[in-house]
Design a protein around this motif. Structure first.
Motif, mmCIF file in Angstrom:
data_model
loop_
_atom_site.group_PDB
_atom_site.id
_atom_site.type_symbol
_atom_site.label_atom_id
_atom_site.label_comp_id
_atom_site.label_asym_id
_atom_site.label_seq_id
_atom_site.Cartn_x
_atom_site.Cartn_y
_atom_site.Cartn_z
ATOM 1 N N TYR A 39 50.664 55.419 67.148
ATOM 2 C CA TYR A 39 50.834 55.493 68.597
ATOM 3 C C TYR A 39 51.077 54.077 69.115
ATOM 4 O O TYR A 39 50.342 53.149 68.773
ATOM 5 C CB TYR A 39 49.587 56.084 69.252
ATOM 6 C CG TYR A 39 49.651 56.102 70.768
ATOM 7 C CD1 TYR A 39 50.207 57.176 71.445
ATOM 8 C CD2 TYR A 39 49.154 55.036 71.514
ATOM 9 C CE1 TYR A 39 50.276 57.194 72.831
ATOM 10 C CE2 TYR A 39 49.219 55.042 72.900
ATOM 11 C CZ TYR A 39 49.778 56.120 73.551
ATOM 12 O OH TYR A 39 49.854 56.127 74.916
ATOM 13 N N ILE A 40 52.099 53.909 69.959
ATOM 14 C CA ILE A 40 52.444 52.598 70.510
ATOM 15 C C ILE A 40 52.597 52.732 72.017
ATOM 16 O O ILE A 40 53.268 53.646 72.506
ATOM 17 C CB ILE A 40 53.762 52.060 69.910
ATOM 18 C CG1 ILE A 40 53.624 51.870 68.401
ATOM 19 C CG2 ILE A 40 54.161 50.740 70.576
ATOM 20 C CD1 ILE A 40 54.928 51.489 67.713
ATOM 21 N N SER A 41 51.970 51.820 72.752
ATOM 22 C CA SER A 41 52.214 51.722 74.193
ATOM 23 C C SER A 41 52.787 50.345 74.484
ATOM 24 O O SER A 41 52.412 49.353 73.852
ATOM 25 C CB SER A 41 50.931 51.951 74.992
ATOM 26 O OG SER A 41 49.954 50.975 74.686
ATOM 27 N N ALA A 42 53.709 50.283 75.450
ATOM 28 C CA ALA A 42 54.432 49.035 75.692
ATOM 29 C C ALA A 42 54.827 48.922 77.157
ATOM 30 O O ALA A 42 55.248 49.904 77.780
ATOM 31 C CB ALA A 42 55.686 48.973 74.820
ATOM 32 N N GLY A 43 54.690 47.713 77.698
ATOM 33 C CA GLY A 43 55.170 47.423 79.043
ATOM 34 C C GLY A 43 56.633 47.021 78.995
ATOM 35 O O GLY A 43 57.011 46.133 78.227
ATOM 36 N N VAL A 44 57.459 47.664 79.793
ATOM 37 C CA VAL A 44 58.905 47.422 79.700
ATOM 38 C C VAL A 44 59.294 46.042 80.224
ATOM 39 O O VAL A 44 60.401 45.567 79.962
ATOM 40 C CB VAL A 44 59.695 48.518 80.440
ATOM 41 C CG1 VAL A 44 59.473 49.866 79.789
ATOM 42 C CG2 VAL A 44 59.330 48.560 81.922
ATOM 43 N N ASN A 45 58.392 45.364 80.958
ATOM 44 C CA ASN A 45 58.686 44.029 81.483
ATOM 45 C C ASN A 45 57.911 42.931 80.761
ATOM 46 O O ASN A 45 57.804 41.811 81.273
ATOM 47 C CB ASN A 45 58.354 43.967 82.982
ATOM 48 C CG ASN A 45 59.088 45.021 83.780
ATOM 49 O OD1 ASN A 45 60.271 45.205 83.604
ATOM 50 N ND2 ASN A 45 58.366 45.721 84.647
ATOM 51 N N ASP A 46 57.395 43.226 79.602
ATOM 52 C CA ASP A 46 56.506 42.309 78.884
ATOM 53 C C ASP A 46 57.277 41.088 78.350
ATOM 54 O O ASP A 46 58.165 41.247 77.512
ATOM 55 C CB ASP A 46 55.854 43.060 77.722
ATOM 56 C CG ASP A 46 54.717 42.294 77.076
ATOM 57 O OD1 ASP A 46 54.585 41.089 77.331
ATOM 58 O OD2 ASP A 46 53.962 42.915 76.312
ATOM 59 N N PRO A 47 56.929 39.849 78.792
ATOM 60 C CA PRO A 47 57.606 38.673 78.252
ATOM 61 C C PRO A 47 56.945 38.130 76.987
ATOM 62 O O PRO A 47 57.481 37.222 76.355
ATOM 63 C CB PRO A 47 57.475 37.669 79.402
ATOM 64 C CG PRO A 47 56.147 37.985 79.995
ATOM 65 C CD PRO A 47 55.982 39.486 79.866
ATOM 66 N N ARG A 48 55.796 38.661 76.617
ATOM 67 C CA ARG A 48 55.046 38.162 75.459
ATOM 68 C C ARG A 48 55.348 38.981 74.210
ATOM 69 O O ARG A 48 55.515 38.413 73.129
ATOM 70 C CB ARG A 48 53.542 38.175 75.766
ATOM 71 C CG ARG A 48 53.182 37.269 76.928
ATOM 72 C CD ARG A 48 51.722 37.381 77.328
ATOM 73 N NE ARG A 48 51.437 36.503 78.448
ATOM 74 C CZ ARG A 48 50.986 35.253 78.322
ATOM 75 N NH1 ARG A 48 50.739 34.764 77.125
ATOM 76 N NH2 ARG A 48 50.769 34.507 79.387
#
Length: 604
Positions: A542-551
């Protein structure tokens, strides 16, 4: 910061599970206070359901919400005269933006540094004159620059370098500016330079030169006295972080040499006669007052647990943010008062942590263990891996692990090599074999968890966020038979693509950790990238991700997910409209529900 006390709200609260109450219960940060107007304070709270900045007039008791943005705001600074609140305005968590300011008593926002284009922040320091600031900024194309900003005048650049740097502090009278820089190319160990407002150099201190050891320095703050050229700094000359006082005018150094076994930080008391010492050792912390004239060290009483921040007030009292794994955080004072007590539901506590020490390939590994009260093993067990990597888990309250405990899981948190709080050698040990070294330590603690009877080997979950998410994906590929499930939040998944897409300061850190760029050391990047081992992953992911993540940018996560899809591997992906995590309480709760549900469906 008010909430209706009606019966309907009370019924909703009674029906809400404890784990959700921990996220929803009002929380506050340690208040920052204005140096020349100490009744004026600034703090962060989730009172509205989103973490935002609040101004607090202690004299009247009035509290006012300063910022109000869909994805929240936590980066703010109060001017020394108490007249202005500066806050950083980015776009949906992408960390790229501009500083704005608002009058403390309320009013429209305005650009705080007109003439400076949007950038990543690299520190800010505000002067006591109410019209001068030192602003650091970083961009992918230009590196780091530092600017002197005065009301009504164009910004003046006083520093620029390709490598990462940042504003350390501004002296009490505004005549000296301390800069932390990594011009030598080692992003893990900064050197210091003190300059005048025109950019001319006053003094240099660099512990990375002239020896075989890699030693860092950090700015802790100028003495709070006009004309005083003493700068409090942190150093690593004895293998751990310790404070010393450096007079930048004379070059003299006063080494405190405190007889404390762990890392030691410090800040000035407001009159400049003493230091508030923060001592961190084996996942706990405590406070002391150090008298500069006598050298005496007096303990500041705090309960057992962790102090996440502390500040000395003008009356000599100390305010501190405290918690333990069992007790939710609170802002307390040595006067005996609770400094901030937001209205609303109370956060339920959790179970205390147990300390475990395991022999590992690089030395003794410290792990913190929580399990449901009265439960006996073997239990389904979650290895919740911290981010950073230069961070550590401590005996502090955390809603995430407590949620797993509420659902019947044991939780193990490992302070692997690379973690802070166990000496410089432990923190610096992961170079060049990045990820693989940490996973060796996690594997050693995993073997202990099984052999001790705590963990059911068929129901082991590897999870974490940021660097912990990276280690989760890397562990699922390099230790495919060790884990039944993997849950990775905002992870590095494809190290090469992540390097090319991430913010410049993190590129510098990766060059330090791996010894170069992907083009210069391709074998190291390949060996440390989860994408290299994706074909070996057996466990559901399972993966969660922020679409604006600069890191941990989204493109490199998409690359990893496409490889899972091509194999038909069991996986789920949740993308949300924010950056490196969310400041919205409902969003955080949604993510925890999705993770718990994923584990329930796949482990039973």
């Amino acid at each position: 910061m008010t909430e209706s006390n009606g019966s309907a709200a009370a019924e909703r609260n009674d029906e809400m599970p404890d784990w959700e109450k921990r996220f929803r219960a009002p929380r506050v940060s340690l208040p920052d206070w204005a140096e020349d107007a100490p009744d004026r304070s600034l703090f962060v709270s989730n009172a509205t359901g989103t973490y935002e900045l609040y101004a607090w007039d202690r004299a009247t008791g009035d509290q006012r919400q300063v910022t109000d943005r869909p994805n929240g705001t936590t980066d703010g600074v109060l001017s020394p005269d108490g007249a202005w609140v500066w806050w950083f305005d980015d776009k949906d968590g992408d960390e790229f933006g501009v500083w704005r300011r608002q009058p403390f008593d309320g009013g429209p926002d305005e650009l705080a540094a007109p003439g400076l284009d949007a950038s990543y922040p690299a520190g800010v320091a505000l002067a006591r004159d109410g019209r001068t600031a030192v602003v650091g900024r970083s961009t992918d194309d230009e590196g780091t620059s530092i600017h002197l900003v005065r009301d009504g005048e164009d910004p003046v650049e006083i520093y620029r370098h390709r490598e990462s740097a940042g504003v350390g502090d501004l002296s009490h009278d505004g005549s000296l500016i301390a800069v932390e820089h990594t011009e030598h190319g080692d992003a893990m160990h900064s050197a210091l330079r003190v300059v005048r407002p025109d950019g001319s150099a006053v003094a240099e201190l660099d512990d990375t030169r002239g020896g075989t050891e890699e030693l860092g320095l950090e700015v802790l703050g100028f003495a709070p006295v006009d004309g005083d050229t003493r700068l409090l700094i942190g150093h690593q000359r004895r293998g751990r972080w310790e404070p010393l006082v450096w007079d930048v005018a004379t070059g003299s150094e006063t080494d405190l040499a405190l007889d404390l076994p762990g890392d030691v930080g410090a800040e000035w008391y407001p009159d400049g006669t003493g230091l508030l010492i923060a001592h961190s050792f084996e996942a706990r912390s405590e406070l002391f007052r150090y008298d500069l004239a006598s050298g005496g060290l007096e303990k500041v009483p705090t309960p057992p647990g962790s102090v996440s921040g502390a500040t000395a007030r003008p009356d000599g009292s100390v305010e501190y943010l405290w918690s333990s794994a069992a007790s939710p955080s609170a802002v307390r004072s040595t006067t005996g008062e609770v400094v901030l007590d937001p209205p609303g539901m109370r956060s339920p506590g959790s179970v205390p942590v147990e300390d475990v020490w395991v022999e590992g390939p690089g030395g003794r590994i410290h792990a913190l263990v929580q399990k449901p009260a009265g439960a006996t093993g073997p239990l389904p067990t979650v290895f919740d891996i911290h981010g950073g990597p230069t961070w550590h888990d401590s005996d502090a309250f955390a809603a995430g692990p407590a949620a797993w405990v509420d659902h019947g899981y044991a939780v193990v948190r490992v302070n692997y090599r690379g973690s802070t709080g166990y000496g410089r050698a432990w923190t610096d040990a992961l170079k060049h074999r990045v990820g693989l070294i940490e996973l060796e330590d996690i594997a050693a603690v995993r073997e202990w968890a099984i052999s001790s009877g705590l963990a059911d080997p068929a129901r082991l979950i590897l999870t974490g966020g940021s660097w912990g998410g990276y280690l989760t994906l890397l562990g699922l590929g390099t230790q495919p038979d060790a884990w039944a499930l993997g849950i990775a939040a905002v992870p590095v998944a494809d190290y090469v693509t992540a390097y090319h897409d991430e913010m410049e300061a993190l590129k510098a850190m990766d060059r330090t950790l791996l010894g170069g760029t992907p083009e210069e050391v391709p074998d190291r990047f390949e060996a440390s990238s989860p994408l290299t081992y994706v074909e070996q992953v057996k466990a559901p992911v399972y993966i969660s991700a922020g679409v604006n993540d600069p890191r941990c940018p989204i493109r490199q996560i998409d690359n990893y997910v496409k490889r899972l899809e091509s194999r038909g591997a069991v996986h789920e992906v949740y993308r949300y409209d924010a950056g490196h995590g969310s400041l919205v309480v409902d969003e955080r709760i949604k993510q925890v529900k999705l993770e718990l549900d994923f584990a329930e469906r796949h482990l039973g």
